[in-house]
Design a protein around this motif. Structure first.
Motif, PDB file in Angstrom:
ATOM      1  N   GLY A  11      19.991 112.807  -9.230  1.00 46.38           N
ATOM      2  CA  GLY A  11      20.256 113.005 -10.645  1.00 46.38           C
ATOM      3  C   GLY A  11      21.643 112.566 -11.079  1.00 46.38           C
ATOM      4  O   GLY A  11      21.960 112.579 -12.266  1.00 46.38           O
ATOM      5  N   ASP A  12      22.482 112.192 -10.126  1.00 48.26           N
ATOM      6  CA  ASP A  12      23.869 111.789 -10.411  1.00 48.26           C
ATOM      7  C   ASP A  12      24.041 110.331  -9.995  1.00 48.26           C
ATOM      8  O   ASP A  12      24.352 110.038  -8.839  1.00 48.26           O
ATOM      9  CB  ASP A  12      24.824 112.707  -9.646  1.00 48.26           C
ATOM     10  CG  ASP A  12      26.292 112.454  -9.949  1.00 48.26           C
ATOM     11  OD1 ASP A  12      26.618 111.391 -10.529  1.00 48.26           O
ATOM     12  OD2 ASP A  12      27.111 113.309  -9.588  1.00 48.26           O
ATOM     13  N   TRP A  17      25.703 105.760  -6.314  1.00 50.28           N
ATOM     14  CA  TRP A  17      26.391 104.496  -6.063  1.00 50.28           C
ATOM     15  C   TRP A  17      27.548 104.680  -5.088  1.00 50.28           C
ATOM     16  O   TRP A  17      27.839 103.797  -4.287  1.00 50.28           O
ATOM     17  CB  TRP A  17      26.853 103.864  -7.372  1.00 50.28           C
ATOM     18  CG  TRP A  17      25.772 103.049  -7.999  1.00 50.28           C
ATOM     19  CD1 TRP A  17      25.019 103.366  -9.088  1.00 50.28           C
ATOM     20  CD2 TRP A  17      25.289 101.784  -7.540  1.00 50.28           C
ATOM     21  NE1 TRP A  17      24.100 102.379  -9.342  1.00 50.28           N
ATOM     22  CE2 TRP A  17      24.244 101.379  -8.398  1.00 50.28           C
ATOM     23  CE3 TRP A  17      25.624 100.946  -6.486  1.00 50.28           C
ATOM     24  CZ2 TRP A  17      23.560 100.192  -8.252  1.00 50.28           C
ATOM     25  CZ3 TRP A  17      24.939  99.745  -6.332  1.00 50.28           C
ATOM     26  CH2 TRP A  17      23.914  99.382  -7.206  1.00 50.28           C
ATOM     27  N   THR A  18      28.204 105.836  -5.132  1.00 48.55           N
ATOM     28  CA  THR A  18      29.267 106.120  -4.151  1.00 48.55           C
ATOM     29  C   THR A  18      28.691 106.048  -2.749  1.00 48.55           C
ATOM     30  O   THR A  18      29.289 105.458  -1.847  1.00 48.55           O
ATOM     31  CB  THR A  18      29.892 107.503  -4.416  1.00 48.55           C
ATOM     32  OG1 THR A  18      30.488 107.506  -5.713  1.00 48.55           O
ATOM     33  CG2 THR A  18      30.930 107.845  -3.365  1.00 48.55           C
ATOM     34  N   ALA A  74      33.165 104.883  -8.641  1.00 46.39           N
ATOM     35  CA  ALA A  74      32.282 105.068  -7.483  1.00 46.39           C
ATOM     36  C   ALA A  74      32.798 104.275  -6.282  1.00 46.39           C
ATOM     37  O   ALA A  74      32.787 104.764  -5.152  1.00 46.39           O
ATOM     38  CB  ALA A  74      30.853 104.650  -7.828  1.00 46.39           C
ATOM     39  N   ARG A  75      33.267 103.063  -6.518  1.00 45.21           N
ATOM     40  CA  ARG A  75      33.831 102.249  -5.437  1.00 45.21           C
ATOM     41  C   ARG A  75      35.076 102.906  -4.849  1.00 45.21           C
ATOM     42  O   ARG A  75      35.261 102.933  -3.630  1.00 45.21           O
ATOM     43  CB  ARG A  75      34.159 100.841  -5.930  1.00 45.21           C
ATOM     44  CG  ARG A  75      32.941  99.983  -6.178  1.00 45.21           C
ATOM     45  CD  ARG A  75      33.346  98.610  -6.746  1.00 45.21           C
ATOM     46  NE  ARG A  75      32.198  97.849  -7.170  1.00 45.21           N
ATOM     47  CZ  ARG A  75      31.491  97.053  -6.360  1.00 45.21           C
ATOM     48  NH1 ARG A  75      31.829  96.903  -5.107  1.00 45.21           N
ATOM     49  NH2 ARG A  75      30.444  96.387  -6.839  1.00 45.21           N
ATOM     50  N   GLN A  76      35.925 103.450  -5.725  1.00 48.18           N
ATOM     51  CA  GLN A  76      37.144 104.102  -5.254  1.00 48.18           C
ATOM     52  C   GLN A  76      36.814 105.374  -4.476  1.00 48.18           C
ATOM     53  O   GLN A  76      37.417 105.658  -3.447  1.00 48.18           O
ATOM     54  CB  GLN A  76      38.079 104.430  -6.425  1.00 48.18           C
ATOM     55  CG  GLN A  76      39.408 104.993  -5.979  1.00 48.18           C
ATOM     56  CD  GLN A  76      40.174 104.032  -5.082  1.00 48.18           C
ATOM     57  OE1 GLN A  76      40.392 102.884  -5.440  1.00 48.18           O
ATOM     58  NE2 GLN A  76      40.575 104.493  -3.903  1.00 48.18           N
ATOM     59  N   ALA A  77      35.853 106.141  -4.961  1.00 52.12           N
ATOM     60  CA  ALA A  77      35.437 107.354  -4.256  1.00 52.12           C
ATOM     61  C   ALA A  77      34.900 107.009  -2.868  1.00 52.12           C
ATOM     62  O   ALA A  77      35.206 107.692  -1.880  1.00 52.12           O
ATOM     63  CB  ALA A  77      34.378 108.104  -5.066  1.00 52.12           C
TER      64      ALA A  77
END
Length: 95
Positions: A11-12, A17-18, A74-77
């Motif tokens: 749901g997130d 994507w992370t 998301a990429r940074q996470a």
């Protein structure tokens, strides 16, 4: 991470994507399908033996796209998690 995407965080979208980006950093890609050949009894197929072949596996995850800002987050996470994993698994030199 595929399980996290499909069962826990479905749901997130940004969190999903992370997990995709983290998977790529560790050498896998859940957005690509993974298929392989097996024999009728479920054992790995060997074309030297021959006989009927069956294909099993899974489709890749199919996620909607994020906005540029969400994608960057998301990429940074994922990168932050990857660095934490590297630090946690680093072996300290012997003294």
């Amino acid at each position: 991470m595929l399980r996290l995407i499909e069962e826990h965080d479905h749901g997130d979208l940004a969190r999903c994507w992370t997990w995709v980006y983290l998977s790529r950093l560790v050498g896998t890609d859940p957005s690509k399908g993974a298929y392989y050949a097996i024999n009728e009894d479920g054992s790995e197929y060997n074309d030297d033996v021959g006989g009927p072949v069956y294909v099993v596996g899974r489709n890749g995850v199919d996620l909607d796209f994020l906005s540029a800002e969400q994608d960057a987050a998301a990429r940074q996470a994922a990168q932050d998690l990857f660095e934490q994993i590297q630090q946690a698994t680093a072996v300290e030199p012997r003294r």
